[in-house]
Design a protein around this motif. Sequence first.
Motif, short mmCIF file in Angstrom:
data_model
loop_
_atom_site.label_atom_id
_atom_site.label_comp_id
_atom_site.label_asym_id
_atom_site.label_seq_id
_atom_site.Cartn_x
_atom_site.Cartn_y
_atom_site.Cartn_z
N LYS A 106 47.60 36.78 38.95
CA LYS A 106 46.63 35.92 37.99
C LYS A 106 47.37 34.69 38.06
O LYS A 106 46.59 33.63 37.91
N ASP A 107 48.66 34.33 38.10
CA ASP A 107 49.10 33.11 38.17
C ASP A 107 48.82 32.22 39.50
O ASP A 107 48.44 30.93 39.46
N ASP A 108 48.85 33.16 40.48
CA ASP A 108 48.57 32.41 41.74
C ASP A 108 47.00 32.12 41.61
O ASP A 108 46.60 30.90 42.15
N ALA A 109 46.20 32.86 41.15
CA ALA A 109 44.61 32.62 40.94
C ALA A 109 44.48 31.40 40.35
O ALA A 109 43.57 30.67 40.48
N THR A 110 45.14 31.02 39.11
CA THR A 110 45.16 30.00 38.19
C THR A 110 45.51 28.93 38.88
O THR A 110 44.61 27.66 38.77
N ARG A 111 46.68 28.75 39.69
CA ARG A 111 47.14 27.61 40.56
C ARG A 111 45.92 27.49 41.56
O ARG A 111 45.67 26.18 41.85
N TRP A 112 45.31 28.31 42.03
CA TRP A 112 44.41 28.20 43.20
C TRP A 112 43.27 27.76 42.69
O TRP A 112 42.43 26.65 43.28
N PRO A 318 34.19 32.45 39.20
CA PRO A 318 34.52 33.72 38.65
C PRO A 318 36.18 33.82 38.60
O PRO A 318 36.51 34.76 37.60
N VAL A 319 36.87 33.24 39.41
CA VAL A 319 38.46 33.27 39.38
C VAL A 319 38.79 32.56 37.89
O VAL A 319 39.54 33.19 37.18
N LYS A 320 38.15 31.47 37.84
CA LYS A 320 38.34 30.70 36.53
C LYS A 320 37.97 31.52 35.22
O LYS A 320 38.76 31.39 34.29
N TRP A 321 36.97 32.00 35.39
CA TRP A 321 36.53 32.76 34.18
C TRP A 321 37.39 34.17 33.79
O TRP A 321 37.94 34.19 32.64
N TRP A 322 38.02 34.63 35.06
CA TRP A 322 39.08 35.72 34.80
C TRP A 322 40.30 35.33 34.37
O TRP A 322 40.89 35.94 33.34
N THR A 323 40.79 34.30 34.82
CA THR A 323 42.12 33.86 34.39
C THR A 323 41.86 33.19 32.86
O THR A 323 43.07 33.24 32.32
N GLU A 324 40.49 32.91 32.30
CA GLU A 324 40.68 32.42 31.22
C GLU A 324 40.18 33.46 30.12
O GLU A 324 40.00 33.23 28.97
N GLY A 325 40.34 34.52 30.57
CA GLY A 325 39.80 35.69 29.73
C GLY A 325 38.34 36.06 29.57
O GLY A 325 38.11 36.82 28.40
N LYS A 326 37.39 35.32 30.29
CA LYS A 326 36.05 35.63 29.67
C LYS A 326 35.44 36.77 30.45
O LYS A 326 34.39 37.20 30.04
N ILE A 327 36.06 37.28 31.61
CA ILE A 327 35.70 38.66 32.22
C ILE A 327 36.78 39.43 32.32
O ILE A 327 38.05 38.79 32.41
N ASP A 329 39.57 42.36 33.85
CA ASP A 329 40.05 42.76 35.14
C ASP A 329 39.07 43.55 36.05
O ASP A 329 38.98 43.24 37.26
N SER A 330 38.50 44.62 35.34
CA SER A 330 37.70 45.48 36.06
C SER A 330 36.36 44.74 36.53
O SER A 330 36.08 44.88 37.62
N GLU A 331 35.86 43.68 35.76
CA GLU A 331 34.83 43.11 36.15
C GLU A 331 35.24 42.09 37.38
O GLU A 331 34.40 41.87 38.32
N TYR A 332 36.43 41.70 37.21
CA TYR A 332 36.85 40.69 38.30
C TYR A 332 37.12 41.51 39.72
O TYR A 332 36.52 41.13 40.58
N VAL A 333 37.78 42.42 39.67
CA VAL A 333 37.92 43.37 40.61
C VAL A 333 36.68 43.84 41.53
O VAL A 333 36.36 43.95 42.47
N ASN A 334 35.64 44.34 40.75
CA ASN A 334 34.35 44.53 41.09
C ASN A 334 33.63 43.49 41.82
O ASN A 334 32.90 43.64 42.66
N SER A 335 33.63 42.40 41.18
CA SER A 335 33.29 41.26 41.96
C SER A 335 33.66 40.93 43.04
O SER A 335 32.93 40.44 44.02
N ILE A 336 34.96 40.69 43.41
CA ILE A 336 35.91 40.71 44.58
C ILE A 336 35.34 41.69 45.61
O ILE A 336 35.33 41.35 46.78
N SER A 337 35.47 42.77 45.13
CA SER A 337 35.35 43.83 46.13
C SER A 337 33.70 43.75 46.59
O SER A 337 33.38 43.97 47.77
N TYR A 338 32.75 43.34 45.72
CA TYR A 338 31.45 43.37 46.29
C TYR A 338 31.47 42.14 47.31
O TYR A 338 30.67 42.30 48.38
N LEU A 339 32.03 41.03 47.16
CA LEU A 339 31.99 40.09 48.09
C LEU A 339 32.63 40.33 49.38
O LEU A 339 32.18 39.82 50.19
N ILE A 340 33.79 41.08 49.27
CA ILE A 340 34.10 41.55 50.35
C ILE A 340 33.47 42.45 51.38
O ILE A 340 33.02 42.48 52.28
#
Length: 347
Positions: A106-112, A318-327, A329-340
């Motif tokens: 999450k720290d790396d994603a925030t900085r990214w 979506p990364v920003k939403w996740w790191t800010e707590g708006k979505i 962990d499971s929603e974030y993982v599912n969205s990344i899985s879908y994109l890949i």
Amino acid sequence: MHKILLAGIFILAIGMPLAFADPTKTIRECETLYPELETLGKTKFLERYMHHPNVRSCLTLYNDISWFAEEPDRTDRLIALLGEPITKKTVRDRFDRTDAIPQWIKDDATRWHQGKERDNIFSYGIRFLINSKMIDVPISKSDQQICMQDQICVAKNNYIRYSIKDEDGITNLTHTFGTPGGIIAIASVEITKDKKILDSFHINSEGLVDHTKQYYRFVHKIPVELGMTIQSEHEIQTISEVVFPYKNQQRDAVIAWDKTKQYQEVIDKKTGIVLFAKFQDRIKKTQWSAELTDTNAFVDEIEIQYQGMRIPSWVKDPVKWWTEGKISDSEYVNSISYLIKNKIMQI
């Protein structure tokens, strides 16, 4: 002292600058504690010193390569570390797999998403989630080991260069490899302040120097895994995983010790190349160390691990939403899985 990054030691105060009235005293206290870390191991060390007032500071220092430096400015560098945010040196914990997303991802994603890190740093965390089975997608072929199992993982004209220190001074040693196979030729160049020595010899897949039957200490056959025994200058056993800094890379590695705890190697997991080795005779008070200073065997991490990587710019939302707590962990993982899975994003 062993030039390693201690995997699995979690920093307890993330992101908070530290200030000390006497940082030199803190460093001296950490130096007093460090031998116990080596003796006890990280788990027992933390159990014993979890309430020590400077344990967090010590862990910060132990996790930085400056701790193991021998240059005159070592103390100044350590003092500077005590005044910086601990997050500057993030330790990626490979050893403990959990169902929760590690904080460093999450720290790396925030900085990214803030534009402070490159795409490969963000991808590094996604690949960790894939390898940990938290994201269920097939791993691309680029992740597969390109070297044969139970073989020395080098290509023709690969070289490894070391700075070797002992009581006689510093030696620069370069080994260049010939054609891979059952027998591999090595051309050696050894340079000291007084002379230059040229030599050649051969090793086989076991890492043996065939004409002397001594074990070759600088490259071991792959795979390099925890708990395995390796015949090197001494018989050693791999006991833990680390992330070891080499130039601008962070290399997955293992630490191996001999039974006497006098000889240690830090071995690159992907290639079997020794990143750092050290022998310390506590009775005779002598010491020998070898640090990898240059090699062409490590292709730049972005090119070798992230070839074909594609991350659309809008993924930062979506990364920003996740790191800010708006979505979640499971929603974030599912969205990344879908994109890949749908090849919208390639990692």
